[in-house]
Design a protein around this motif. Structure first.
Motif, PDB file in Angstrom:
ATOM      1  N   ILE A 312     -24.006  31.837  35.127  1.00 54.41           N
ATOM      2  CA  ILE A 312     -24.093  32.809  36.218  1.00 54.41           C
ATOM      3  C   ILE A 312     -25.502  32.758  36.797  1.00 54.41           C
ATOM      4  O   ILE A 312     -26.489  32.661  36.070  1.00 54.41           O
ATOM      5  CB  ILE A 312     -23.736  34.233  35.732  1.00 54.41           C
ATOM      6  CG1 ILE A 312     -23.678  35.202  36.912  1.00 54.41           C
ATOM      7  CG2 ILE A 312     -24.697  34.719  34.668  1.00 54.41           C
ATOM      8  CD1 ILE A 312     -23.123  36.576  36.529  1.00 54.41           C
ATOM      9  N   MET A 313     -25.609  32.766  38.115  1.00 52.83           N
ATOM     10  CA  MET A 313     -26.890  32.565  38.784  1.00 52.83           C
ATOM     11  C   MET A 313     -27.725  33.847  38.797  1.00 52.83           C
ATOM     12  O   MET A 313     -27.222  34.952  38.588  1.00 52.83           O
ATOM     13  CB  MET A 313     -26.670  32.086  40.209  1.00 52.83           C
ATOM     14  CG  MET A 313     -25.958  30.742  40.294  1.00 52.83           C
ATOM     15  SD  MET A 313     -26.829  29.392  39.468  1.00 52.83           S
ATOM     16  CE  MET A 313     -28.274  29.260  40.521  1.00 52.83           C
ATOM     17  N   LEU A 314     -29.014  33.660  39.088  1.00 57.67           N
ATOM     18  CA  LEU A 314     -29.948  34.769  39.243  1.00 57.67           C
ATOM     19  C   LEU A 314     -30.207  35.035  40.719  1.00 57.67           C
ATOM     20  O   LEU A 314     -30.018  34.155  41.560  1.00 57.67           O
ATOM     21  CB  LEU A 314     -31.273  34.432  38.540  1.00 57.67           C
ATOM     22  CG  LEU A 314     -31.240  34.346  37.019  1.00 57.67           C
ATOM     23  CD1 LEU A 314     -32.541  33.743  36.508  1.00 57.67           C
ATOM     24  CD2 LEU A 314     -31.007  35.721  36.399  1.00 57.67           C
ATOM     25  N   PRO A 315     -30.649  36.240  41.068  1.00 54.91           N
ATOM     26  CA  PRO A 315     -31.026  36.521  42.458  1.00 54.91           C
ATOM     27  C   PRO A 315     -32.170  35.611  42.903  1.00 54.91           C
ATOM     28  O   PRO A 315     -32.928  35.091  42.075  1.00 54.91           O
ATOM     29  CB  PRO A 315     -31.479  37.987  42.407  1.00 54.91           C
ATOM     30  CG  PRO A 315     -30.861  38.546  41.168  1.00 54.91           C
ATOM     31  CD  PRO A 315     -30.802  37.417  40.196  1.00 54.91           C
ATOM     32  N   GLY A 316     -32.311  35.425  44.206  1.00 55.31           N
ATOM     33  CA  GLY A 316     -33.385  34.581  44.710  1.00 55.31           C
ATOM     34  C   GLY A 316     -33.611  34.749  46.195  1.00 55.31           C
ATOM     35  O   GLY A 316     -32.967  35.561  46.865  1.00 55.31           O
ATOM     36  N   PHE A 317     -34.524  33.942  46.707  1.00 53.29           N
ATOM     37  CA  PHE A 317     -34.945  34.008  48.104  1.00 53.29           C
ATOM     38  C   PHE A 317     -33.949  33.350  49.034  1.00 53.29           C
ATOM     39  O   PHE A 317     -33.730  33.785  50.162  1.00 53.29           O
ATOM     40  CB  PHE A 317     -36.313  33.337  48.223  1.00 53.29           C
ATOM     41  CG  PHE A 317     -36.939  33.402  49.584  1.00 53.29           C
ATOM     42  CD1 PHE A 317     -36.968  34.585  50.308  1.00 53.29           C
ATOM     43  CD2 PHE A 317     -37.537  32.281  50.137  1.00 53.29           C
ATOM     44  CE1 PHE A 317     -37.573  34.650  51.560  1.00 53.29           C
ATOM     45  CE2 PHE A 317     -38.146  32.334  51.385  1.00 53.29           C
ATOM     46  CZ  PHE A 317     -38.163  33.518  52.090  1.00 53.29           C
ATOM     47  N   GLY A 318     -33.337  32.246  48.560  1.00 54.36           N
ATOM     48  CA  GLY A 318     -32.408  31.524  49.419  1.00 54.36           C
ATOM     49  C   GLY A 318     -32.110  30.149  48.868  1.00 54.36           C
ATOM     50  O   GLY A 318     -32.643  29.735  47.845  1.00 54.36           O
ATOM     51  N   VAL A 319     -31.247  29.439  49.559  1.00 50.52           N
ATOM     52  CA  VAL A 319     -30.815  28.100  49.159  1.00 50.52           C
ATOM     53  C   VAL A 319     -31.398  27.088  50.132  1.00 50.52           C
ATOM     54  O   VAL A 319     -31.324  27.266  51.345  1.00 50.52           O
ATOM     55  CB  VAL A 319     -29.277  27.998  49.156  1.00 50.52           C
ATOM     56  CG1 VAL A 319     -28.832  26.577  48.836  1.00 50.52           C
ATOM     57  CG2 VAL A 319     -28.694  28.972  48.141  1.00 50.52           C
ATOM     58  N   GLY A 320     -31.982  26.025  49.590  1.00 50.12           N
ATOM     59  CA  GLY A 320     -32.547  24.987  50.455  1.00 50.12           C
ATOM     60  C   GLY A 320     -32.268  23.614  49.897  1.00 50.12           C
ATOM     61  O   GLY A 320     -31.399  23.421  49.060  1.00 50.12           O
ATOM     62  N   GLY A 321     -33.029  22.651  50.394  1.00 52.53           N
ATOM     63  CA  GLY A 321     -32.836  21.277  49.966  1.00 52.53           C
ATOM     64  C   GLY A 321     -31.727  20.605  50.745  1.00 52.53           C
ATOM     65  O   GLY A 321     -31.216  21.119  51.743  1.00 52.53           O
ATOM     66  N   TYR A 322     -31.326  19.444  50.255  1.00 58.44           N
ATOM     67  CA  TYR A 322     -30.393  18.609  51.004  1.00 58.44           C
ATOM     68  C   TYR A 322     -28.941  18.790  50.587  1.00 58.44           C
ATOM     69  O   TYR A 322     -28.030  18.515  51.358  1.00 58.44           O
ATOM     70  CB  TYR A 322     -30.795  17.141  50.834  1.00 58.44           C
ATOM     71  CG  TYR A 322     -29.954  16.175  51.617  1.00 58.44           C
ATOM     72  CD1 TYR A 322     -29.947  16.214  53.008  1.00 58.44           C
ATOM     73  CD2 TYR A 322     -29.155  15.241  50.977  1.00 58.44           C
ATOM     74  CE1 TYR A 322     -29.168  15.343  53.740  1.00 58.44           C
ATOM     75  CE2 TYR A 322     -28.378  14.356  51.701  1.00 58.44           C
ATOM     76  CZ  TYR A 322     -28.380  14.409  53.073  1.00 58.44           C
ATOM     77  OH  TYR A 322     -27.610  13.540  53.799  1.00 58.44           O
TER      78      TYR A 322
END
Length: 507
Positions: A312-322
């Motif tokens: 299960i993922m954690l909260p964060g700023f956003g998704v990036g990359g390719y």
């Protein structure tokens, strides 16, 4: 034929001047070839650069196995990668020292060169395709009606088909829409081989997607991780399996052969789509926890004790990359266009939409606290999309930055690794001490670089003089540090940390 001198600026912030001379480049390639087999890597980006390093290091009891040629375009955006590789330096800034060592060794061993010349493909025993299959969204947050760079990709493949000899192994590593290798790429080779009078049965084509993990284990992720592969026929599968075994630790990470290239291609986009959906799922719970003044990180940690819920993922700023920003789109396009499906991958597409707009949530938390940003100084810490990597493609910081510009804020940028933000054509000052000379109203920690997470409360107060608001968008501060800053009268905002609303400075 020569072109005028041009300038290419690297992500290191270094400029390279260059002139194209195809005849001279052909001679340089010929002189590079020796008795070792030659592997040509098309594309010197974040995957291709690491692949080059791994192949240059490949050896058996008799010594080095391959001469490796990296190929990229001779333009302002890409030429610097060629220049860096040719002086024994990685084209990619990385926290992995092993990558830099590999390039230094390859330069010393003289089994690496980089070029812009298509002639290199004619010398290849193996070609590995590591170029992007680009997607451009009409609007951020809208996964529909995107531009797919299919024609550009087909052109790049055609260049290989027009130059390679018979008995060449061609491995597609690019993340592509499932069905691409068999329905789009193989026909290109059939057509070109027919025109050239070559036997298509002497082409060994297949798909083996990469799982490169930028960061401290960047290079190791090439050779010490599981690989999925397939080929257009049995002989292709056999040759690809044998080649992969020369530089991958197959003893600890056995190869996984799929029935068809489409199955291997689907494995890659499904893998990344699942992760994207996991992130999108936790975003709505992040917003819920904020209202409830709950520490969602604490909640997730308690859930992860169950073996079935460890990912299960954690909260964060956003998704990036390719990858995560576009792989569900590739799958959806394939479903509709290559396999004529009547439905859409609705949940996967919605995940992309949610993830694209995640930085807007951090922005809204800031706006809710202080109102207009006009005339205020906003210092953004972190340009890359991920901690301790230099990749700025689709960085969540870009949307946050754009919103600050719209609000007419004064913006200062810092990153521990990135010297030049290519997407914005902005030089980035990596010297954090230079921030001491500026006035800071708001400081946003967007990326969890190691340098940032190691800062004490005293360091923060010393560097960011006059700071009134701090936004921890990526779990960089613990409660103790946040509380200490709050006691100094600073407003502390944390994505996924609703309980910080109870701190003194936030009352």
């Amino acid at each position: 034929m020569a072109k005028k001198v041009m300038v290419s600026k690297s992500s290191y912030g270094v400029e390279f001047k260059y002139m194209i001379d195809y005849k001279m480049e052909q001679k340089r390639i010929d002189s590079f070839i020796n008795k070792r087999k030659t592997v040509v890597v098309q594309g010197l980006g974040f995957v291709g650069s690491a692949m080059v390093a791994a192949l240059c290091n490949a050896r058996n009891s008799d010594g080095l196995l391959y001469n490796v040629i990296g190929v990229d375009l001779p333009d302002q955006k890409n030429y610097w990668k060629i220049a860096m590789a040719n002086i024994g330096k990685s084209p990619i800034v990385s926290s992995d020292v092993e990558l830099d060592i590999a390039y230094k060794n390859a330069y010393k061993n003289k089994n690496l060169m980089a070029t812009y010349s298509e002639y290199a493909y004619s010398k290849a025993d193996v070609v590995i395709v590591d170029i992007n299959f680009d997607i451009k969204k009409k609007k951020i947050g809208n996964p529909h009606g995107c531009f797919f760079g299919l024609e550009e990709y087909k052109t790049a493949i055609s260049i290989i088909a027009e130059n390679i000899k018979e008995n060449t192994i061609v491995i597609i590593e690019t993340t592509v829409p499932p069905g691409t290798t068999e329905s789009i790429i193989f026909p290109i080779f059939k057509n070109c081989f027919s025109k050239r009078g070559l036997d298509i049965n002497k082409l060994y084509l297949g798909y083996a997607f990469e799982r490169v993990m930028p960061g401290l284990d960047y290079l190791s992720s090439i050779s010490n991780f599981y690989r999925v592969y397939s080929g257009v026929n049995r002989k292709s599968k056999e040759n690809i399996r044998q080649f992969l075994g020369t530089f991958i630790n197959t003893k600890d990470y056995p190869l996984f052969e799929m029935d068809s290239p489409a199955a291997a291609e689907m494995a890659k986009v499904l893998e990344n789509s699942f992760r994207a959906m996991n992130i999108a799922f936790i975003q709505e719970w992040t917003e819920y926890a904020q209202k409830a003044e709950v520490n969602l990180f604490e909640v997730v940690d308690s859930i992860r004790k169950r073996p079935t819920h460890k990912n299960i993922m954690l909260p964060g700023f956003g998704v990036g990359g390719y990858c995560l920003t576009k792989d569900p789109l590739l799958a959806d396009w394939s479903y509709a266009n290559l396999f004529k499906g009547k439905n859409r991958l609705r949940i996967s597409l919605e995940a992309v939409s949610i993830n694209d707009l995640m930085p807007m949530y951090a922005f809204s938390l800031l706006k809710d606290k202080i109102g207009s940003l006009k005339g205020r100084s906003v210092t953004i810490m972190g340009i890359s999309y991920k901690s301790d990597v230099s990749d700025t493609r689709n960085s969540p910081t870009e949307l946050f930055y754009d919103k600050c510009v719209e609000e007419e804020a004064t913006i200062f940028l810092h990153d521990s690794i990135v010297s030049f933000w290519q997407e914005k054509n902005i030089d980035i000052d990596r010297n954090i001490n230079n921030l001491k000379n500026k006035n800071h109203d708001i400081v946003v920690f967007a990326v969890c670089h190691n340098d940032y997470s190691n800062m004490s409360a005293g360091d923060i107060l010393s560097i960011f003089k006059g700071v009134k608001v701090i936004v921890d968008a990526n779990n960089i501060f613990n409660d103790e540090k946040a509380s200490e800053l709050s006691k100094k009268g600073i407003i502390i905002i944390g994505v996924g940390k609703g309980h910080w609303g109870k701190f003194k400075g936030n009352e």
